[in-house]
Design a protein around this motif. Structure first.
Motif, PDB file in Angstrom:
ATOM      1  N   UNK A 173       0.834  -1.200   0.000  1.00 54.09           N
ATOM      2  CA  UNK A 173       0.000   0.000   0.000  1.00 54.09           C
ATOM      3  C   UNK A 173       0.868   1.250   0.000  1.00 54.09           C
ATOM      4  N   UNK A 174       0.530   2.185  -0.853  1.00 56.56           N
ATOM      5  CA  UNK A 174       1.241   3.457  -0.906  1.00 56.56           C
ATOM      6  C   UNK A 174       0.539   4.463   0.005  1.00 56.56           C
ATOM      7  N   UNK A 175       1.342   5.202   0.767  1.00 52.93           N
ATOM      8  CA  UNK A 175       0.796   6.178   1.717  1.00 52.93           C
ATOM      9  C   UNK A 175       1.220   7.583   1.298  1.00 52.93           C
ATOM     10  N   UNK A 176       0.262   8.499   1.321  1.00 52.27           N
ATOM     11  CA  UNK A 176       0.510   9.891   0.955  1.00 52.27           C
ATOM     12  C   UNK A 176       0.077  10.767   2.129  1.00 52.27           C
ATOM     13  N   UNK A 177       0.946  11.671   2.537  1.00 56.95           N
ATOM     14  CA  UNK A 177       0.663  12.509   3.693  1.00 56.95           C
ATOM     15  C   UNK A 177       0.020  13.840   3.313  1.00 56.95           C
ATOM     16  N   UNK A 178      -0.311  13.970   2.043  1.00 52.92           N
ATOM     17  CA  UNK A 178      -1.013  15.172   1.575  1.00 52.92           C
ATOM     18  C   UNK A 178      -1.566  14.879   0.189  1.00 52.92           C
ATOM     19  N   UNK A 179      -2.675  15.483  -0.136  1.00 59.19           N
ATOM     20  CA  UNK A 179      -3.255  15.304  -1.468  1.00 59.19           C
ATOM     21  C   UNK A 179      -2.293  15.717  -2.568  1.00 59.19           C
ATOM     22  N   UNK A 180      -1.435  16.685  -2.270  1.00 61.13           N
ATOM     23  CA  UNK A 180      -0.494  17.172  -3.278  1.00 61.13           C
ATOM     24  C   UNK A 180       0.532  16.106  -3.670  1.00 61.13           C
ATOM     25  N   UNK A 182      -3.197  -1.500   5.370  1.00 64.48           N
ATOM     26  CA  UNK A 182      -2.282  -2.165   4.437  1.00 64.48           C
ATOM     27  C   UNK A 182      -2.527  -3.670   4.440  1.00 64.48           C
ATOM     28  N   UNK A 183      -2.818  -4.210   5.624  1.00 63.46           N
ATOM     29  CA  UNK A 183      -3.069  -5.634   5.735  1.00 63.46           C
ATOM     30  C   UNK A 183      -4.376  -6.077   5.097  1.00 63.46           C
ATOM     31  N   UNK A 184      -5.270  -5.122   4.836  1.00 64.01           N
ATOM     32  CA  UNK A 184      -6.564  -5.437   4.222  1.00 64.01           C
ATOM     33  C   UNK A 184      -6.521  -5.347   2.695  1.00 64.01           C
ATOM     34  N   UNK A 185      -5.360  -4.991   2.157  1.00 63.43           N
ATOM     35  CA  UNK A 185      -5.199  -5.000   0.706  1.00 63.43           C
ATOM     36  C   UNK A 185      -5.523  -3.706  -0.008  1.00 63.43           C
ATOM     37  N   UNK A 186      -5.601  -2.600   0.719  1.00 67.20           N
ATOM     38  CA  UNK A 186      -5.870  -1.305   0.093  1.00 67.20           C
ATOM     39  C   UNK A 186      -4.639  -0.867  -0.708  1.00 67.20           C
ATOM     40  N   UNK A 187      -4.873  -0.287  -1.889  1.00 64.70           N
ATOM     41  CA  UNK A 187      -3.752   0.128  -2.751  1.00 64.70           C
ATOM     42  C   UNK A 187      -3.153   1.470  -2.343  1.00 64.70           C
TER      43      UNK A 187
END
Length: 312
Positions: free
Chosen positions: A1-8, A82-87
């Motif tokens: 899973x990729x994590x983004x800390x801001x919409x930008x 992340x463990x639930x498979x969210x992208x």
């Protein structure tokens, strides 16, 4: 899973299937919604996206009220998702400016132009935008203009999610950690750094690791003794945890401590995860350290009996 800390930080997708929410606890009700999200994304050749907020919107809209505590820290939540498979997980800062977006700006600027939604899953009576004026009518209007589909989660499911979150918080605050686990689908836990204490525990044969939880918004169970497991450096250990002000020695601050069984390593400064399995007893004041030592012996016996029963 990729994590983004801001919409930008997020790069618009060609086929995003998204849902929005705080998802505190990521409990059984949330997991049902997230499972549906991932199913839709897979069925349509898209990518699943969760848009969540930090800090919690209520802490920004009503800053005077700091009573709200979170079942998960933002890092705990990300790990579970992340463990639930969210992208993709977008953690957007919830600010006054964000809360003042009109419903049309929210849909067009964020959901369509930034995320690239082709389908969105929303809860029954989902509200958004300034003063929560946006709703299903706005989504339907823009779905026709911007070519995306909407799936609404039934009222009963949404009510179940809200009730479950309330029950979990109440259970944890009452020390009913086994009950909380039955709603969550996993054991309630805390992460923290081991800090130096006054080492009284080791003088009576029960050395403890003192845990500092940095996130002040994190929900902490009620005072008492608990059977726990401790995760450290890839290994898991049994132990008994204490939460309270240590009334026997006239303590002035609330402590979180754990006596890890069959363990003698120096772990100051390291981060550990403590999973709460069972409440054993309330915190009480004893006549002195000898009486406390006698009770701790009984507590350890009770904890070991709990683990033995669980393995049968």
């Amino acid at each position: 899973m990729k994590i983004y800390n801001h919409l930008s930080e997020f790069k618009k997708l060609n086929n995003a299937v998204a849902t929005i929410g705080t998802f505190d606890g990521v409990h059984y009700g949330h997991q049902k919604i997230i499972k549906r999200l991932c199913e839709l994304a897979k069925a349509n050749g898209g990518e699943s996206v969760i848009l969540t907020f930090f800090p919690h919107p209520r802490l920004i809209i009503d800053p005077e009220n700091q009573d709200l505590k979170m079942i998960n820290t933002i890092h705990e939540k990300a790990k579970i998702l992340a463990g639930l498979g969210v992208d993709h997980l977008i953690i957007t800062p919830f600010t006054r400016d964000f809360s003042n977006l009109s419903p049309s700006e929210y849909i067009k600027n964020i959901l369509v132009d930034t995320i690239g939604i082709k389908q969105i899953i929303v809860g029954y009576d989902h509200r958004f935008g300034k003063d929560r004026k946006g709703g299903m009518d706005d989504l339907i209007e823009f779905s026709k203009k911007c070519d995306f589909k909407i799936e609404e989660i039934p009222e009963q499911d949404i009510n179940d999610v809200a009730v479950s979150s309330t029950k979990i918080r109440k259970a944890v605050l009452n020390g009913e950690v086994a009950l909380a686990a039955s709603f969550l689908g996993y054991n309630f836990s805390i992460y923290g750094r081991v800090i130096k204490g006054d080492k009284i525990g080791r003088t009576i044969g029960y050395p403890t690791a003192n845990i500092f939880v940095e996130e002040t918004y994190k929900l902490i169970p009620s005072d008492g003794i608990y059977a726990v497991t401790v995760e450290l450096n890839g290994a898991s250990f049994q132990g008994m945890a204490y939460i309270g002000q240590r009334p026997t020695i006239n303590g002035m601050t609330r402590n979180i401590e754990v006596n890890i069984f069959d363990f003698d390593q120096e772990i100051y400064g390291q981060n550990i995860k403590m999973n709460f399995l069972e409440f054993l007893r309330h915190d009480v004041k004893f006549t002195g350290l000898e009486a406390l030592k006698e009770q701790l012996f009984k507590d350890k016996e009770a904890t070991l009996a709990y683990f033995k029963n669980q393995s049968l």
